[in-house]
Design a protein around this motif. Structure first.
Motif, PDB file in Angstrom:
ATOM      1  N   MET A   1      25.952   4.326   6.250  1.00  0.00           N
ATOM      2  CA  MET A   1      26.419   5.661   6.588  1.00  0.00           C
ATOM      3  C   MET A   1      26.881   5.678   8.037  1.00  0.00           C
ATOM      4  SD  MET A   1      24.399   9.238   5.895  1.00  0.00           S
ATOM      5  CE  MET A   1      23.065   8.771   6.992  1.00  0.00           C
ATOM      6  N   SER A   2      28.124   6.053   8.243  1.00  0.00           N
ATOM      7  CA  SER A   2      28.648   6.276   9.583  1.00  0.00           C
ATOM      8  C   SER A   2      28.460   7.753   9.873  1.00  0.00           C
ATOM      9  CB  SER A   2      30.133   5.886   9.642  1.00  0.00           C
ATOM     10  OG  SER A   2      30.656   6.121  10.930  1.00  0.00           O
ATOM     11  N   THR A   3      27.504   8.079  10.748  1.00  0.00           N
ATOM     12  CA  THR A   3      27.119   9.481  10.928  1.00  0.00           C
ATOM     13  C   THR A   3      28.152  10.260  11.729  1.00  0.00           C
ATOM     14  OG1 THR A   3      25.858   9.211  12.975  1.00  0.00           O
ATOM     15  CG2 THR A   3      24.713   8.764  10.898  1.00  0.00           C
ATOM     16  N   GLY A   4      28.873   9.586  12.616  1.00  0.00           N
ATOM     17  CA  GLY A   4      29.901  10.265  13.396  1.00  0.00           C
ATOM     18  C   GLY A   4      29.380  11.523  14.052  1.00  0.00           C
ATOM     19  N   ARG A   5      30.105  12.641  13.855  1.00  0.00           N
ATOM     20  CA  ARG A   5      29.781  13.876  14.567  1.00  0.00           C
ATOM     21  C   ARG A   5      28.541  14.575  14.025  1.00  0.00           C
ATOM     22  NH1 ARG A   5      35.312  16.200  12.245  1.00  0.00           N
ATOM     23  NH2 ARG A   5      34.658  16.890  10.164  1.00  0.00           N
ATOM     24  N   GLY A   6      28.065  14.156  12.852  1.00  0.00           N
ATOM     25  CA  GLY A   6      26.828  14.762  12.394  1.00  0.00           C
ATOM     26  C   GLY A   6      26.531  14.584  10.921  1.00  0.00           C
ATOM     27  N   VAL A   7      25.301  14.186  10.638  1.00  0.00           N
ATOM     28  CA  VAL A   7      24.821  14.012   9.269  1.00  0.00           C
ATOM     29  C   VAL A   7      23.398  14.529   9.191  1.00  0.00           C
ATOM     30  CG1 VAL A   7      23.857  12.210   7.776  1.00  0.00           C
ATOM     31  CG2 VAL A   7      26.256  12.111   8.410  1.00  0.00           C
ATOM     32  N   ILE A   8      23.065  15.111   8.063  1.00  0.00           N
ATOM     33  CA  ILE A   8      21.664  15.372   7.719  1.00  0.00           C
ATOM     34  C   ILE A   8      21.388  14.612   6.436  1.00  0.00           C
ATOM     35  CG2 ILE A   8      19.986  17.081   6.954  1.00  0.00           C
ATOM     36  CD1 ILE A   8      21.200  19.083   8.800  1.00  0.00           C
ATOM     37  N   HIS A   9      20.342  13.781   6.435  1.00  0.00           N
ATOM     38  CA  HIS A   9      20.025  13.021   5.228  1.00  0.00           C
ATOM     39  C   HIS A   9      18.526  12.822   5.109  1.00  0.00           C
ATOM     40  CE1 HIS A   9      19.394   8.621   6.682  1.00  0.00           C
ATOM     41  NE2 HIS A   9      19.221   9.416   7.701  1.00  0.00           N
ATOM     42  N   SER A  10      18.133  12.423   3.913  1.00  0.00           N
ATOM     43  CA  SER A  10      16.732  12.088   3.649  1.00  0.00           C
ATOM     44  C   SER A  10      16.702  10.783   2.872  1.00  0.00           C
ATOM     45  CB  SER A  10      16.033  13.188   2.850  1.00  0.00           C
ATOM     46  OG  SER A  10      16.638  13.345   1.573  1.00  0.00           O
ATOM     47  N   GLU A  11      15.600  10.058   3.005  1.00  0.00           N
ATOM     48  CA  GLU A  11      15.375   8.838   2.224  1.00  0.00           C
ATOM     49  C   GLU A  11      13.917   8.861   1.770  1.00  0.00           C
ATOM     50  OE1 GLU A  11      18.273   5.351   3.720  1.00  0.00           O
ATOM     51  OE2 GLU A  11      16.944   6.095   5.276  1.00  0.00           O
ATOM     52  N   MET A  12      13.742   9.079   0.463  1.00  0.00           N
ATOM     53  CA  MET A  12      12.399   9.236  -0.083  1.00  0.00           C
ATOM     54  C   MET A  12      12.115   8.139  -1.095  1.00  0.00           C
ATOM     55  SD  MET A  12      11.484  11.802   1.673  1.00  0.00           S
ATOM     56  CE  MET A  12       9.919  12.203   0.898  1.00  0.00           C
TER      57      MET A  12
ATOM     58  N   ASN B   1       0.854  -1.191   0.000  1.00  0.00           N
ATOM     59  CA  ASN B   1       0.000   0.000   0.000  1.00  0.00           C
ATOM     60  C   ASN B   1       0.890   1.240   0.000  1.00  0.00           C
ATOM     61  OD1 ASN B   1      -1.763   2.101   0.427  1.00  0.00           O
ATOM     62  ND2 ASN B   1      -2.790   1.180   2.189  1.00  0.00           N
ATOM     63  N   THR B   2       0.900   1.971  -1.108  1.00  0.00           N
ATOM     64  CA  THR B   2       1.764   3.137  -1.247  1.00  0.00           C
ATOM     65  C   THR B   2       1.580   4.138  -0.119  1.00  0.00           C
ATOM     66  OG1 THR B   2       1.668   2.889  -3.658  1.00  0.00           O
ATOM     67  CG2 THR B   2       2.474   4.989  -2.812  1.00  0.00           C
ATOM     68  N   GLN B   3       0.364   4.258   0.414  1.00  0.00           N
ATOM     69  CA  GLN B   3       0.100   5.224   1.477  1.00  0.00           C
ATOM     70  C   GLN B   3       0.862   4.915   2.752  1.00  0.00           C
ATOM     71  OE1 GLN B   3      -1.528   8.085   0.829  1.00  0.00           O
ATOM     72  NE2 GLN B   3      -1.502   7.237  -1.248  1.00  0.00           N
ATOM     73  N   ASP B   4       1.322   3.685   2.898  1.00  0.00           N
ATOM     74  CA  ASP B   4       2.065   3.304   4.101  1.00  0.00           C
ATOM     75  C   ASP B   4       3.489   3.834   4.113  1.00  0.00           C
ATOM     76  OD1 ASP B   4      -0.122   1.943   5.071  1.00  0.00           O
ATOM     77  OD2 ASP B   4       0.587  -0.050   4.477  1.00  0.00           O
ATOM     78  N   PHE B   5       3.993   4.250   2.933  1.00  0.00           N
ATOM     79  CA  PHE B   5       5.392   4.681   2.891  1.00  0.00           C
ATOM     80  C   PHE B   5       5.652   5.900   2.010  1.00  0.00           C
ATOM     81  CE2 PHE B   5       4.785   1.234  -0.220  1.00  0.00           C
ATOM     82  CZ  PHE B   5       5.194   1.851  -1.403  1.00  0.00           C
ATOM     83  N   ILE B   6       4.622   6.452   1.365  1.00  0.00           N
ATOM     84  CA  ILE B   6       4.825   7.520   0.392  1.00  0.00           C
ATOM     85  C   ILE B   6       5.473   8.764   1.010  1.00  0.00           C
ATOM     86  CG2 ILE B   6       2.533   8.530   0.709  1.00  0.00           C
ATOM     87  CD1 ILE B   6       4.546   8.144  -2.598  1.00  0.00           C
ATOM     88  N   GLY B   7       5.218   9.007   2.308  1.00  0.00           N
ATOM     89  CA  GLY B   7       5.786  10.195   2.951  1.00  0.00           C
ATOM     90  C   GLY B   7       7.288  10.143   3.121  1.00  0.00           C
ATOM     91  N   GLY B   8       7.834   8.930   3.148  1.00  0.00           N
ATOM     92  CA  GLY B   8       9.271   8.755   3.265  1.00  0.00           C
ATOM     93  C   GLY B   8       9.857   9.347   4.525  1.00  0.00           C
ATOM     94  N   PHE B   9      11.157   9.611   4.455  1.00  0.00           N
ATOM     95  CA  PHE B   9      11.891  10.142   5.603  1.00  0.00           C
ATOM     96  C   PHE B   9      12.570  11.448   5.172  1.00  0.00           C
ATOM     97  CE2 PHE B   9      11.630   5.572   5.861  1.00  0.00           C
ATOM     98  CZ  PHE B   9      11.181   5.350   7.161  1.00  0.00           C
ATOM     99  N   PRO B  10      11.848  12.575   5.302  1.00  0.00           N
ATOM    100  CA  PRO B  10      12.423  13.872   4.907  1.00  0.00           C
ATOM    101  C   PRO B  10      13.692  14.175   5.714  1.00  0.00           C
ATOM    102  CG  PRO B  10      10.043  14.033   5.231  1.00  0.00           C
ATOM    103  CD  PRO B  10      10.461  12.705   5.767  1.00  0.00           C
ATOM    104  N   ALA B  11      14.393  15.228   5.319  1.00  0.00           N
ATOM    105  CA  ALA B  11      15.687  15.566   5.911  1.00  0.00           C
ATOM    106  C   ALA B  11      15.636  15.598   7.436  1.00  0.00           C
ATOM    107  CB  ALA B  11      16.148  16.918   5.376  1.00  0.00           C
TER     108      ALA B  11
END
Length: 278
Positions: A91-102, A44-54
């Motif tokens: 991804m090794s985030t270490g001291r800081g990362v900003i990411h998104s997964e859409m 069901n696309t509605q279960d994941f369409i929003g993704g993971f914004p930044a």
């Protein structure tokens, strides 16, 4: 095979309303060096369409594996990459990362994937961030005589007299992850006695013992031979192994440090713009 504990994944939501099944280990003991196993599985696309914004991270490693569908990863390091079925991203985030997964546009036929968090030792938590994925070539696989398959997602794996090593082999806690598919009436044996922690998350079907079915995490005794068997049903599972870090954990949302003071500093650094932007 000795099962020490059986844990059922819990339904929850994350990102922009993405529905997931979660195994949480923020006690720093139950699945150390792993912190969390999230499974996203829906047609069901509605279960994941929003993704993971930044959003930000500090002090952890994230490992994403896609079995069906796909996500586009983007981060402040300049990485922008589509991760599709059969591929992984670390991804090794270490001291800081900003990411998104859409979610990718062609994920309309459903999605099945995982994001796994690993803890980082205190000495490494403020290291520069790193990114790696498997998009350049297929992940190595072993097929046994009974047609069981093991795909090395991370680390080195040995079974059926063969050894395969994923290019992603620098995970915290010497983490190793594989995806195992077992046809009806098949078996796969492994010696993982060199690891301090071994867990198996069943994502489809069930093992020979009907109690061990999809949606459950098995904590295994690494000092005894591990034999994964099926009877009248197929089974698919993630096998995760590593060396426990055995350090105090302070957890707040996307940040995992060792003390509350370090968490508060992470929040201040993020709001001060020190993580960058995408």
């Amino acid at each position: 095979m000795k099962v020490l504990r059986l844990t059922k994944a819990q339904a929850t939501q994350d990102g922009a309303g993405v529905k997931i099944q979660r195994i949480a280990g923020f006690d720093g003991k139950s699945i150390d060096p792993f912190l969390m196993i999230d499974e996203l599985k829906s047609d069901n696309t509605q279960d994941f369409i929003g993704g993971f914004p930044a959003h930000p991270h500090r002090g952890i490693e994230t490992f994403t594996y896609i079995r069906k569908g796909g996500f586009e990863h983007q981060d402040q390091m300049g990485n922008k990459k589509a991760i599709r079925a059969g591929q992984v991203q670390w991804m090794s985030t270490g001291r800081g990362v900003i990411h998104s997964e859409m979610p990718l546009a062609d994920a309309k036929q459903g999605m099945h994937g995982f994001q796994i968090w690993l803890n980082m030792p205190a000495k490494d938590k403020m290291n520069p961030p790193k990114y790696q994925d498997s998009s350049a070539r297929p992940l190595p696989t072993i097929t046994t005589d009974s047609k069981a398959t093991l795909t090395a997602l991370a680390g080195e794996w040995q079974t059926a007299g063969k050894t395969v090593t994923s290019e992603l082999n620098q995970l915290a806690g010497d983490g190793a992850i594989s995806d195992i598919s077992l046809p009806v009436n098949s078996a796969l044996s492994l010696d993982l006695s060199h690891f301090g922690k071994v867990v198996a998350y069943i994502h489809s079907g069930q093992l020979k013992d009907t109690v061990h079915q999809a949606g459950y995490l098995l904590t295994l005794d690494p000092k005894t031979p591990i034999v994964l068997e099926t009877a009248e049903h197929e089974a698919g599972l993630l096998l995760l192994a590593g060396q426990p870090i055995n350090e105090r954990i302070a957890h707040m949302g996307p940040f995992v440090m060792n003390t509350q003071a370090e968490l508060q500093q992470a929040v201040r650094d993020y709001h001060a713009g020190l993580f960058g932007n995408i």
